[in-house]
Design an enzyme around this catalytic site. Structure first.
Site, PDB file in Angstrom:
ATOM      1  N   SER A  72      -7.520   4.671   8.747  1.00 49.79           N
ATOM      2  CA  SER A  72      -7.640   4.343  10.059  1.00 49.79           C
ATOM      3  C   SER A  72      -6.922   4.568  10.582  1.00 49.79           C
ATOM      4  O   SER A  72      -7.082   4.957  12.533  1.00 49.79           O
ATOM      5  CB  SER A  72      -8.633   2.822   9.974  1.00 49.79           C
ATOM      6  OG  SER A  72      -8.888   2.420   8.802  1.00 49.79           O
ATOM      7  N   ARG A 125       8.953   4.861   5.375  1.00 55.40           N
ATOM      8  CA  ARG A 125       8.301   4.806   5.902  1.00 55.40           C
ATOM      9  C   ARG A 125       9.421   4.988   7.525  1.00 55.40           C
ATOM     10  O   ARG A 125      10.056   4.235   7.566  1.00 55.40           O
ATOM     11  CB  ARG A 125       7.427   3.572   5.707  1.00 55.40           C
ATOM     12  CG  ARG A 125       6.377   3.696   7.208  1.00 55.40           C
ATOM     13  CD  ARG A 125       5.729   2.508   6.674  1.00 55.40           C
ATOM     14  NE  ARG A 125       4.387   2.664   7.587  1.00 55.40           N
ATOM     15  CZ  ARG A 125       4.616   3.054   9.111  1.00 55.40           C
ATOM     16  NH1 ARG A 125       5.841   3.004  10.102  1.00 55.40           N
ATOM     17  NH2 ARG A 125       4.023   3.096  10.162  1.00 55.40           N
ATOM     18  N   SER A 143       0.308   6.607   9.415  1.00 55.99           N
ATOM     19  CA  SER A 143       1.380   6.289   7.934  1.00 55.99           C
ATOM     20  C   SER A 143       2.451   7.158   8.040  1.00 55.99           C
ATOM     21  O   SER A 143       1.575   8.500   7.536  1.00 55.99           O
ATOM     22  CB  SER A 143       1.422   5.431   7.410  1.00 55.99           C
ATOM     23  OG  SER A 143       2.148   4.512   7.176  1.00 55.99           O
ATOM     24  N   GLU A 161       0.723  -0.958   0.070  1.00 56.33           N
ATOM     25  CA  GLU A 161       0.343   0.082  -0.004  1.00 56.33           C
ATOM     26  C   GLU A 161       0.982   1.163  -0.188  1.00 56.33           C
ATOM     27  O   GLU A 161       0.111   2.360  -0.572  1.00 56.33           O
ATOM     28  CB  GLU A 161      -0.573   0.064   1.161  1.00 56.33           C
ATOM     29  CG  GLU A 161      -0.521  -0.042   2.666  1.00 56.33           C
ATOM     30  CD  GLU A 161      -1.847   0.257   4.376  1.00 56.33           C
ATOM     31  OE1 GLU A 161      -2.078   0.715   3.726  1.00 56.33           O
ATOM     32  OE2 GLU A 161      -1.321  -0.976   4.380  1.00 56.33           O
TER      33      GLU A 161
END
Lengths: 467, 467
Positions: free
Chosen positions: B277, B292, B280, B226
């Site tokens: 939700s 990340r 990140s 994702e």
């Protein structure tokens, strides 16, 4: 414009978290290091007598000339004993502040009070004041004192500790900040102000109640910054209480989990994460240097506030007991709820929380979530967020020791074990979570030390300790 | 041992936030940079024809040999048009994946679907498949499709954009993840699988529903990470939508507040904060390199979950509308509630939040807190925490541009303005909060690009794109 966000000229009243001068705090351009050695003077050898100069300078710190209680007990405005009584060997002749000797930390939720009871036998003519002091202590330590909510943490009592040139016992007392006015009235009724003492306080309430205390009790109020008091209190307690700080070994295994004493004395640098109603993070670089690096408004007050709203509980103890029975996985959306299992790409076990309270969008899940599950979810959310914040600050400051303090951790082994595990997990064992036995009292201890040190500071700076 | 914390041998099932391989993410030792240029192939000049090699290698990626829809439309297993049709100037002869051409991002709360409608006139004998594709699109974009909750964001539609060697229109569609199975049945019923296409998906649901899709629809599923999809989608949209990214000027002043277009194209490095939700945070260092760096489980799901619990609202739109009317100061404990005014030592205005929900300990305050105040307090708490996290990541990575994305910001100007103000306030104007028009669709766009690029990747690597 949406309510709660005010614009136009002047400082906009947008809600932002407390402590966000922290962007500067992270840079080295402000939050000048504080000389903590100024704040504590534990065990300095001096003799027990008052010096006129100190008295004058101490009085000068107040609004008006005041009578002063000599350590020999008698009220007078005449000259005190001759200077021959002053130790020649002492660079800073002693100043004995009026009794009772206590420091008070008025926080957002709790008032923490630390009282020092000297064990030396005082001159007979001090007996009256000593008796009166005992009366006050009795009330300070009586549950009936302020709405049945005052508590003395007898298990934290420290005997035979030195402060300045005295040795005695430290008593630790707490009561809700909402009972502060009641406490002031009582202290007045019980003769605290007749002893004509100066009150030393730290925490936000020291500022909020300043006017009230001055008016009601006709007392001089010396306010101290809560973070300076906190850091000096930590150094003092760590020095005088051998097994004060510790970590958890095998935090998640009930059979093998145990507290392991681990002194932080002189193990600089380390982070201090103080979890009260809100959270504040300090980087302690040496005994004499610390700075505030970050904070968050999601703290103990958030846990209890949300618990009260979601479960109808009324006290912190209730909320913690409820949470201990609950399962947050009936409330949170886990990685496995989204991925159907682990998220291997980022080594995330399926049980890790992907979205706190993320299942509560679903009416079915809402219906099935029990109060204890909700309490647990709040506890997990607040604790994880604090751990995450601490982890990032530790990485940022390149430290491997994080000391978690504050009354949020009282009777809250769930959070302490979770923090222990999480810090270890996230840092792959590089970063250790430490805790301290006296949890939320360090600010009050630092305040007491400042009070005992007051005359000396006045002597040096010719002013009050109000920072 | 408290419920929710499991110990013993093996990985303990203690709840920790998602994304906390991040300690490593912050270090440079893992989360290898991803070559985003592999993920998008927008506008590569080629001719419209299929290459037998690509077809074979594409088929080889599946579980079984499959019929292939040629771009000229007819189903066949015979040889495609002669190679003379293949452009000599094209290093990578085109592969046309079966229609319909869409990417789907199955998140924790919402499914985002991006459909590409080519505008070129297709050969007559393709009419049948094109018609069937239109039937599917009709259902994809019909509110009745999956529990009245499917929505096509017509205002986000992009016309005349190039993907691979095609030009066409991008359609943006979303529906709740809870309707995913319904959607799969419907797509099957409406002949999606009769077109025998490969489905490309990203987001956690791509993994959760993989088995189900293979079994129910007998389709090949290509899953994409994702975050890779998100970053490639951002680069693509930023390139083809002139005023995609912007910031708020005077965010707190209704009279003068305005959106100012501010392209981030090639303005590396910058942070991307994706608020779904959960949250990140990615550091984008160049067009071809990102990693990340952090995350939190306190995100959009937390806002809606707590709103549903505290106010009885049922939808995100309801929660946001409620919050817009409320005042968090009836719920939170402010600096002035503790200090009686500003906390000058740290330049904190009295109105800053000291403890989120900190007033809810008090039964009187609880009684007086209105649902809209509670909703606002949840919104302020979640938004401040995300802003604080982003600020620390920005300082850590030494970047001055933070791009906030994700469906949490949809119809949520309160949070966008608050983030704009807070980033500016905390950084003393050094750090800018940016936003993007297509909010939550970047992952689905990246997934579509991967799908269009699939044959080429298969041709290069001789494998599927499953990462």
């Amino acid at each position: 414009m949406p309510s709660g966000i005010r614009g136009g000229p002047g400082r906009p009243r947008i809600p932002i978290q407390a402590y966000y001068s922290s962007f500067d705090g992270m840079s080295d351009t402000r939050d000048e290091p504080v000389d903590a050695s100024d704040l504590t003077n534990a065990g300095a050898p001096t003799t027990v007598v008052a010096s006129p100069k100190r008295l004058i300078s101490a009085a000068a710190a107040g609004d008006a000339p005041r009578k002063v209680l000599h350590i020999n007990g008698s009220f007078s405005e005449k000259e005190p004993p001759t200077s021959s009584h002053i130790s020649q060997s002492d660079d800073h002749p002693p100043f004995n502040p009026p009794m009772p000797w206590f420091g008070i930390d008025v926080g957002g939720t709790l008032v923490k009070l630390v009282y020092f009871e000297p064990q030396e036998v005082l001159p007979e003519d001090a007996a009256e004041e000593v008796e009166q002091t005992k009366v006050i202590l009795k009330y300070l330590t009586s549950n009936k004192t302020y709405g049945d909510t005052g508590i003395r943490d007898v298990h934290l009592e420290m005997k035979g500790v030195p402060i300045d040139h005295h040795t005695g016992t430290l008593h630790f007392i707490r009561f809700p900040s909402s009972a502060m006015e009641k406490f002031i009235h009582l202290a007045k009724a019980k003769g605290l102000s007749s002893l004509n003492t100066t009150v030393c306080a730290t925490g936000g309430g020291a500022f909020a109640y300043e006017k009230y205390i001055r008016q009601e009790m006709k007392l001089e109020l010396n306010k101290f910054d809560e973070l300076e008091s906190l850091i000096s209190g930590i150094h003092y307690i760590e020095q005088h209480h051998p097994e004060e700080s510790y970590y958890f070994e095998n935090p998640l295994n009930d059979e093998t989990c145990r507290k392991v004493p681990h002194s932080i004395r002189d193990l600089y640098p380390y982070l201090v994460v103080n979890i009260g109603s809100g959270v504040s993070v300090m980087l302690v670089e040496s005994r004499t240097k610390f700075r505030r690096v970050w904070g968050t408004s999601i703290g103990g007050g958030t846990f209890l506030g949300l618990c009260c709203l979601l479960t109808g509980c009324e006290t912190f103890e209730e909320g913690i007991a409820l949470a201990a029975k609950g399962d947050h996985r009936n409330v949170d959306k886990l990685v496995r709820d989204i991925y159907g299992g682990d998220y291997s790409r980022f080594d995330l076990p399926g049980d890790t929380v992907a979205s706190s309270f993320g299942q509560m969008l679903d009416p079915e899940w809402r219906k099935n979530a029990k109060p204890e599950d909700l309490a647990r979810a709040v506890l997990v959310t607040v604790t994880n967020n604090i751990g995450s914040l601490a982890m990032m600050c530790a990485m940022n400051a390149k430290v491997d020791k994080v000391v978690f303090l504050g009354n949020f951790l009282r009777v809250n082994s769930v959070s302490m074990k979770q923090l222990s595990y999480a810090m270890d997990f996230w840092s792959k064992g590089k970063c250790k979570a430490l805790f301290m036995e006296h949890e939320g009292y360090f600010g009050a201890v630092g305040c007491l030390l400042e009070y005992m040190n007051l005359g000396r500071q006045n002597a040096h700076h010719g002013g009050s300790s109000d920072k």
